[in-house]
Design an enzyme around this catalytic site. Structure first.
Site, PDB file in Angstrom:
ATOM      1  CG  HIS A 280      -2.005  -0.988   1.184  1.00 39.67           C
ATOM      2  ND1 HIS A 280      -2.745  -1.232   0.050  1.00 39.67           N
ATOM      3  CD2 HIS A 280      -2.489  -1.830   2.130  1.00 39.67           C
ATOM      4  CE1 HIS A 280      -3.638  -2.166   0.302  1.00 39.67           C
ATOM      5  NE2 HIS A 280      -3.491  -2.561   1.554  1.00 39.67           N
ATOM      6  CB  CYS A 329      -1.971   3.396  -5.158  1.00 44.74           C
ATOM      7  SG  CYS A 329      -2.949   2.001  -5.743  1.00 44.74           S
TER       8      CYS A 329
END
Length: 647
Positions: A280, A329
């Site tokens: 993440h 991301c």
């Protein structure tokens, strides 16, 4: 005469004879199989089946055991009569493969059926090569390998070549057989890549060092799957390129900081340094942040790791090449907030960023039931061995990803660099003039990567057990126990392993993929027992492996247990003491992050997630585009907007 006749009757009562033994087999997961024994004796015979830890199989009291298999297990059957006599069958192994079974015949009778075929490979001279050919079969098939038509002295389902040479090049195929038939794999070629003739002024590195971090088991955020295989495969490929690789899974923020500090210490003038992260992440004010597994919900920048700080520290070491690869991301949030306090450096050069996706966009991982991978890393691993300028390799990765229909219009690779020379990750290492620095670095490196030595244990009952070790990652160790010899007074020997302290295995269990288990299967070397030791970076003291031997005493016909302990010290990354970061380092971090601590934040409401589908994609992390208007902090949002496209 009467006494003699009475003795013969007693002999008949005492004997139970097994006339049919169960057979080992290899079958797909979810397949229904039947194990059976045949026995003759006096009176009514009773049966009880057991698994490898000698636990009774509930309700398994018949001569035949029919089960739907979920995992690889050992089985044995005990047959007893009304006179308290018993005998055990042979142990059999039901090997279970979680692979595609769609082409398995409907009325399959157990003849060999190839489930995993060997793949052709082109490798550099001296690199490791593994060919695997695995087949379903009842009974378990035998394997015979051939190269260029000549039979090899290899009988397992895997061929391993530790260092390829010219004689290893050629066409390989495997013959798989059992009593029901024979199958041959398709021939595949192993080619030894002959590097192009280099010009006289070849670019070299004084050393190559890589740190790979994959975060997947999050305490407060959606778990990921892809980093397991992505980090493992990339580590193997970088080792082929001559990199010293440290690969770590599931690190807290403190552990990530400590690991990057150790990584920076290994860098020096002329060294190639590569940092890779999968997990993440997000972007804020032009900075990229990596989310540790212990980050709260919602998290703030001070709970995460800033990539730009890592890059600046790499550049301060005057590396000849600094590469940062991020499979995460880059969604924006709260662009009005005060930016992180990082001073820019001058144009040092030879720095390369490879982003899995462009600004304010998600990166995806793909799960199709048999394999999980980040799409960026999938194409990166396919190209990284090429002897080309590193930016050219990343450009090819970008082109490959752009052609993938799963992410068309959703994800696009972004490359930033100040590369002044055509540096390649495949450049050779030239240590002339740098031997002192190399020697110091080598001592540090070996300390963090040395495996415990193989141990041969002799038990009082006469049984010998080998305990060996293999590293899946720098913080994941696997212990193997293999029974080498059995004593004259023992039978039905089994062995179990456990560690003190217990190192939690967070990669197995309900909802987890079998990919970590498949890595162990490839390295098990037919071990009788395996133990996976995870999170070695948390180890504070020596690690002890307790080996328990279970056997039946021939004289008493009773199950007995003996145990021994093996102290393996602080293996692999545990020797780096990542869990003992200095107070001075913590103080420096606190000072650098003062600007991040001055604001209070409100959490963003969590978005509902869709039910699982296969195949599907899941964002490594994202935040809603209007997050700045609603919150100061990013939040997990496990949307599945591509599911409609894939269904």
């Amino acid at each position: 005469m009467n006494g003699s006749h009475h003795n013969r009757c007693r002999v008949m009562i005492r004997d139970i004879v097994l006339v049919r033994q169960p057979v080992s087999m290899c079958v797909p997961v979810g397949y229904t199989v039947t194990l059976g024994v045949g026995a003759e004796g006096t009176g009514v015979l009773h049966h009880q089946w057991f698994t490898d830890d000698l636990r009774e199989v509930t309700g398994a009291t018949e001569a035949d055991l029919t089960i739907t298999v979920k995992k690889t297990q050992l089985f044995v059957c005990r047959v007893n009569d009304q006179f308290c006599n018993w005998v055990f069958s042979d142990w059999v192994k039901v090997k279970v493969l979680d692979v595609d079974r769609s082409d398995l015949p409907v009325h399959w009778l157990g003849e060999p059926h190839i489930a995993v075929s060997p793949k052709p490979q082109t490798v550099r001279k001296g690199a490791k090569v593994t060919l695997r050919c695995t087949a379903f079969g009842i009974p378990t098939p035998q394997y015979h390998w051939y190269r260029n038509g000549q039979q090899l002295d290899m009988t397992g389902d895997t061929v391993r070549i530790d260092s390829t040479a010219a004689e290893h090049e050629g066409s390989y195929l495997c013959c798989i057989s059992n009593v029901r038939g024979e199958r041959w794999s398709e021939p595949v070629d192993i080619k030894i890549d002959q590097p192009d003739i280099l010009p006289p002024a070849v670019l070299t590195a004084t050393d190559k060092v890589a740190l790979l971090i994959g975060n997947l088991n999050y305490s407060h955020h959606p778990d990921l799957m892809a980093p397991i295989m992505d980090v493992h495969e990339l580590a193997n490929l970088l080792q082929q390129l001559g990199f010293r690789v440290m690969s770590l899974l599931d690190l807290t923020r403190e552990e990530m900081l400590a690991a990057t500090e150790k990584f920076i210490q290994l860098l020096d003038r002329g060294v190639y340094g590569l940092f890779y992260y999968a997990g993440h992440g997000y972007e804020h004010a032009g900075r990229n942040y990596l989310v540790a597994v212990d980050a709260p919900k919602p998290y703030q920048p001070e709970n995460c790791i800033c990539v730009q700080r890592i890059m600046l520290n790499m550049q301060k070491k005057h590396t000849a090449l600094s590469v940062v690869l991020l499979d995460t991301c880059r969604k924006w949030y709260n662009q009005d907030r005060i930016p992180s306090c990082i001073m820019p450096m001058g144009p040092i050069g030879n720095t390369v960023y490879g982003y899995a996706t462009c600004e304010d966009a998600e990166a995806f991982e793909v799960q199709d039931g048999g394999r999980s991978t980040g799409i960026f890393t999938k194409y990166l691993n396919a190209r990284i061995l090429q002897s080309k300028k590193v930016t050219h390799v990343l450009e090819k990765v970008s082109e490959d990803l752009d052609r993938d229909p799963l992410v068309t219009g959703k994800q696009a690779v972004e490359i930033k660099h100040t590369l002044k020379e055509p540096r390649s990750l495949a450049d050779p290492v030239q240590t002339t003039g740098h031997t002192r620095e190399l020697r110091l670095r080598d001592v540090c490196w070996r300390q963090a990567n040395e495996l415990p030595r193989r141990k041969r244990l002799m038990f009082l009952c006469g049984v010998e057990v080998d305990v060996s070790f293999s590293a899946l990652y720098s913080n994941v160790l696997v212990a193997f126990a293999t029974i080498k010899t059995t004593g004259a007074r023992t039978q039905d020997c089994t062995v179990t392993l456990r560690s003190v302290p217990a190192m939690e295995d967070i990669f197995s269990g309900p909802g987890r993929s079998g990919e970590m288990d498949s890595l162990i299967l490839n390295n098990s070397e037919n071990a009788d027992c395996t133990l996976r030791l995870c999170g070695l970076q948390k180890l504070m003291d020596s690690l002890v492996i307790k080996v328990e031997l279970h056997y039946t005493n021939v004289d008493s016909n009773r199950r007995q247990t003996e145990s021994q302990q093996v102290d393996i010290g602080e293996p692999l990354v545990a020797s780096c003491k990542l869990c003992r970061r200095t107070q001075a380092a913590k103080k420096r971090e606190g000072s650098a992050q003062t600007m991040e601590n001055i604001l209070n934040h409100r959490p963003l409401q969590h978005q509902p997630t869709a039910g699982p589908r296969r195949p599907f994609t899941r964002k490594a992390e994202c935040t809603a585009k209007n997050a700045a208007a609603r919150s100061n902090e990013p939040e997990e949002n496990d949307e599945n907007e591509l599911q409609g496209f894939l269904s």
